[in-house]
Design an enzyme around this catalytic site. Structure first.
Site, short mmCIF file in Angstrom:
data_model
loop_
_atom_site.label_atom_id
_atom_site.label_comp_id
_atom_site.label_asym_id
_atom_site.label_seq_id
_atom_site.Cartn_x
_atom_site.Cartn_y
_atom_site.Cartn_z
CG ASP A 497 -1.64 1.29 1.45
OD1 ASP A 497 -2.42 1.78 0.53
OD2 ASP A 497 -1.66 1.74 2.42
CG ASP A 692 -0.98 2.36 6.94
OD1 ASP A 692 -1.49 2.34 5.90
OD2 ASP A 692 -0.63 3.56 7.61
#
Length: 797
Positions: A497, A692
């Protein structure tokens, strides 16, 4: 038809349609009569156990997309001697109604059981374990367990010393059987069969009673383990020697063939191996001990206006604590007053101390450096960040990797096969190879029984898993289970990500182009009243560069465009092109400059004073220092690296170019991230997803291995299989490298464990292996396997 009744607590129901749906599906199952209550979130079920099991009911409910409430308990189990013991307990627990999954760890002497409390109780489990011949209890606190372990080691040491003392005279008598003259004196007393019987009896039935007890338990439960082999082998030697001793009564000329030394020395050698094995196993849990040592032992609390020192376990949420310079912050909480820098490296991995002031959160066990802080305790005991880390490591060390189940299966069938081989070898030697030579046939059978003990096989995998997960914890890599430590070595694609993973997740000022000098103070001061993340980045830039901050005389935010303020008598505008056009501020000549900044993935903002453009400020979510290095290392390991983001293609490509990533998925909606993982999996790749945020959770759960950045959200961490403490991306290649080295270590252990057995059995069967040598080899195999696992503590990642 025998009917059983049970209640299942169901989660995830939102309306009556859910309850009706579950009820209909359950009632369609053979032999089931179910009633689902939405308000109580409970299903009352009558079912025929001959047709349907409780597990079938739970699986059917879960397949519909709902959950069945289960509880988890951790047990301490003592009395296990080899993999056959742990396998037997595990199988018996898994057969119990209401238990979804039971995993027993031989090395850690623990068991983890997931169960339905409405169907089975912890007492039922402990009773079952006791019936199998072992002792079980709810997992005790580490200090109590450590104390008991120390007592156990001390007891083993005493028995081992006594066994060595009694066996040495018997071992000395073996010199009399050497084919050459040793020249050493041989006292008549040592050769007396009754004197040898006394010494050997103490070793056989006092020191060696544990093997008889273990063998009895195993045979009572229709199985066999290491104790069966040891008891059979030593008993054969001992009782044959007793029979020979009795032949001397009334016949003083008879020369008995005694093997008391064989039985006594065998037991002593096995105890030597077990003792060193226990000491070595204690070192596998050093990672937990190191984590526990990080905790503060006491806290300073404010009571009735006075400072009072209390033990850490007496701190409660809501208490006001004082933390002085050089002290550890006792628990997780919030700063009420004071300023200080705090070393959070043990949790976040960041070496630079973090400045803390009123309102900031602090983490328990981190080190307060230079100021006194008054804080409010918020998370105490098992709720603290460190306690969470310790729990993850303990659960991982107690879990089973798939490769271990293979070893357990082999151990389970190995012992009966060995007993069969020993009997066959005895018969072949007694009737064909050396007809009528009972001592020789017995020696061969005893050697086979002893060399084949599967202790090393049972220790091969769990010791490596325990050391590997401990090593990971020391490096800030938390594996949630042994299966993830094993699975990570297969990873050949990593999907990162962007925001908060590759980048810091926080905008920073990257460029300040001053078109007219002397206005930067007013621009930064104007942004001080804005809550926009870009404005915060500009204010932070001012703080870092120690630029004076002024109070705005007036301020107004213009949503989607920027801000307008009056500072130091000047009308300040900061924002987009649209804002400048609206306010008739000319910027056309700087369009190329702005486009170049935006091509680099930066957000370019314009600032004007009294209608004149004075500066261009570029803000970007900057790349972490570790990102480029970590990605390069992944490439050198033969792993493909991709980046995924919801940002536009231009910004995504700019960031990817900085860190050396070629595969980019841009403008991906949060709900589509999991689909991108599936796309890579369809290409035959084993994918690790690293993220996250809450929006990463589905992708983390879908990936073969989900890795959550420890500085991210709780939801992401919960969905992931591995937590990377702190934000350093170098943890990713380290985690994969640790998995590879752990798997290599496990395979080495399994090879040596099986090598000892498979090579030793035919050698013993051909009469080329003395029983006492077989005992020494068997003891050495267990110690060597544990020692090899401990090598993982020294590897460099």
């Amino acid at each position: 038809m025998s009917q059983k009744e049970t209640n299942l607590d169901i989660t995830g129901m939102t309306c009556s349609a859910c309850a009706v749906r579950i009820e209909k599906v359950l009632n369609k199952m053979d032999g089931v009569d179910a009633n689902v209550n939405l308000a109580m979130e409970k299903a009352s079920v009558k079912y025929d156990p001959d047709v349907t099991s409780l597990t079938d009911l739970e699986q059917r409910i879960e397949k519909l997309g709902y959950g069945v409430t289960k509880e988890k308990v951790e047990l301490d189990i003592s009395g296990m001697t080899c993999a056959a013991c742990s396998t037997r307990i595990e199988k018996s627990l898994n057969r119990m109604e209401g238990i979804s999954n039971a995993s027993v760890n031989l090395t850690g002497e623990t068991g983890t059981v997931e169960y339905n409390p409405a169907v089975v109780s912890i007492d039922d489990m402990l009773t079952k374990i006791e019936k199998l011949g072992y002792k079980g209890s709810i997992k005790q606190d580490r200090e109590t367990k450590k104390s008991k372990k120390e007592e156990e080691i001390a007891s083993k040491k005493r028995k081992l010393f006594l066994s060595i003392l009694l066996s040495l005279p018997l071992l000395y008598t073996m010199l009399a059987h050497m084919p050459w003259d040793t020249g050493l004196p041989m006292p008549h007393l040592l050769m007396n069969p009754w004197f040898q019987l006394v010494l050997a009896s103490i070793v056989q039935f006092y020191i060696g009673v544990q093997f008889y007890v273990g063998a009895y338990r195993a045979l009572r439960n229709k199985s066999a383990n290491m104790d069966v082999l040891v008891a059979l082998g030593t008993s054969a030697a001992f009782f044959y020697s007793v029979a020979e001793a009795f032949k001397t009564i009334g016949n003083p000329e008879y020369m008995p063939q005694l093997y008391f030394e064989t039985s006594a020395v065998l037991i002593t050698l096995i105890l030597v191996g077990k003792y060193f094995e226990t000491l070595a196993k204690g070192r596998t849990t050093e990672a937990i001990s190191k984590l526990l040592n990080l905790q503060a032992k006491e806290a300073t609390i404010i009571r009735d206006g006075e400072e009072v020192k209390i033990p850490l376990d007496q701190v409660a949420a809501g208490d006001t604590l004082i933390v002085k310079p050089g002290e550890k912050i006792p628990v997780d909480g919030k700063v009420i007053s004071g300023n200080s820098s705090v070393d959070e490296s043990m949790i976040t991995g960041e070496s630079i101390p973090v400045e803390k002031a009123e309102g900031d959160l602090v983490i328990g066990s981190t080190l307060n450096k230079n100021g006194t802080l008054r804080m409010e305790a918020q998370k105490v005991g098992k709720e603290t960040a460190l306690a969470g880390i310790i729990k993850i490591v303990e659960e991982a060390q107690g879990s089973k990797a798939p490769i271990q189940r293979m070893a357990d299966y082999i151990s389970g069938i190995f012992v009966p096969i060995v007993v069969g081989i020993a009997i066959m070898a005895f018969l072949v030697w007694y009737f064909f190879v050396s007809p009528g030579d009972l001592p020789q046939a017995l020696e061969v059978a005893i050697a086979i029984l002893v060399i084949a003990c599967p202790c090393a096989l049972g220790l091969a995998t769990p010791t490596s898993i325990m050391v590997g997960t401990g090593k990971g914890a020391e490096q800030g890599i938390l594996f949630k289970g042994g299966e993830y430590l094993e699975g990570a070595h297969k990873i050949n694609a990593v999907l990162l990500d962007k925001t908060g993973t590759v980048t810091k997740g926080k905008p920073e000022v990257t460029d300040v182009i001053e078109l007219k000098e002397g206005f930067i103070t007013e621009v930064i001061s104007a942004e001080k009243n804005s809550e926009h993340p870009l404005a915060e980045a500009i204010v932070e830039y001012g703080k870092k560069n120690e630029i004076e901050s002024l109070d705005a005389e007036s301020f107004s935010a213009i949503p989607g465009h920027g801000i307008e303020a009056v500072v130091n008598g000047k009308n300040i505008l900061v924002g987009t092109r649209k804002l400048m056009k609206q306010k008739a501020v000319s910027f056309d000549q700087y369009e190329e400059t702005m486009s170049n900044l935006e091509a680099e993935g930066k957000t370019a903002m314009l600032a004007a004073a009294d209608g004149v453009l004075v500066s261009i400020i570029a803000v970007a979510d900057t790349v972490k220092v570790s990102s480029k290095q970590a990605i390069k290392r992944l490439f050198t390991m033969g792993i493909d690296v991709y980046m995924i983001t919801g940002d536009n293609e231009r910004t995504a490509q700019a960031i990817a170019k900085q860190v050396g990533i070629q595969g980019v998925f841009a403008e991906v909606l949060p709900e589509e991230k999991a689909n991108k993982v599936k796309e890579l999996q369809k290409q035959g790749k084993k994918v690790a997803m690293v993220g996250d945020g809450i929006n990463d959770a589905p992708a983390l759960a879908t990936a073969d291995i989900g890795m959550a950045i420890g500085t991210g959200t709780d939801v992401a961490i919960e969905a992931a299989d591995v937590t990377l403490v702190g934000g350093d991306l170098n943890h990713i290649p380290k985690a994969i490298e640790l998995s590879r080295k752990t798997m290599r270590n496990i395979k080495q252990n399994l090879f040596w464990a099986l090598f000892y057995n498979t090579a030793g059995i035919p050698i013993a069967a051909f009469g080329l292996l003395e029983p006492w040598v077989a005992g020494a080899a068997m003891a050495f195999s267990s110690v060597s396997v544990v020692s090899n696992a401990l090598r993982l503590k020294r590897i460099k990642l």
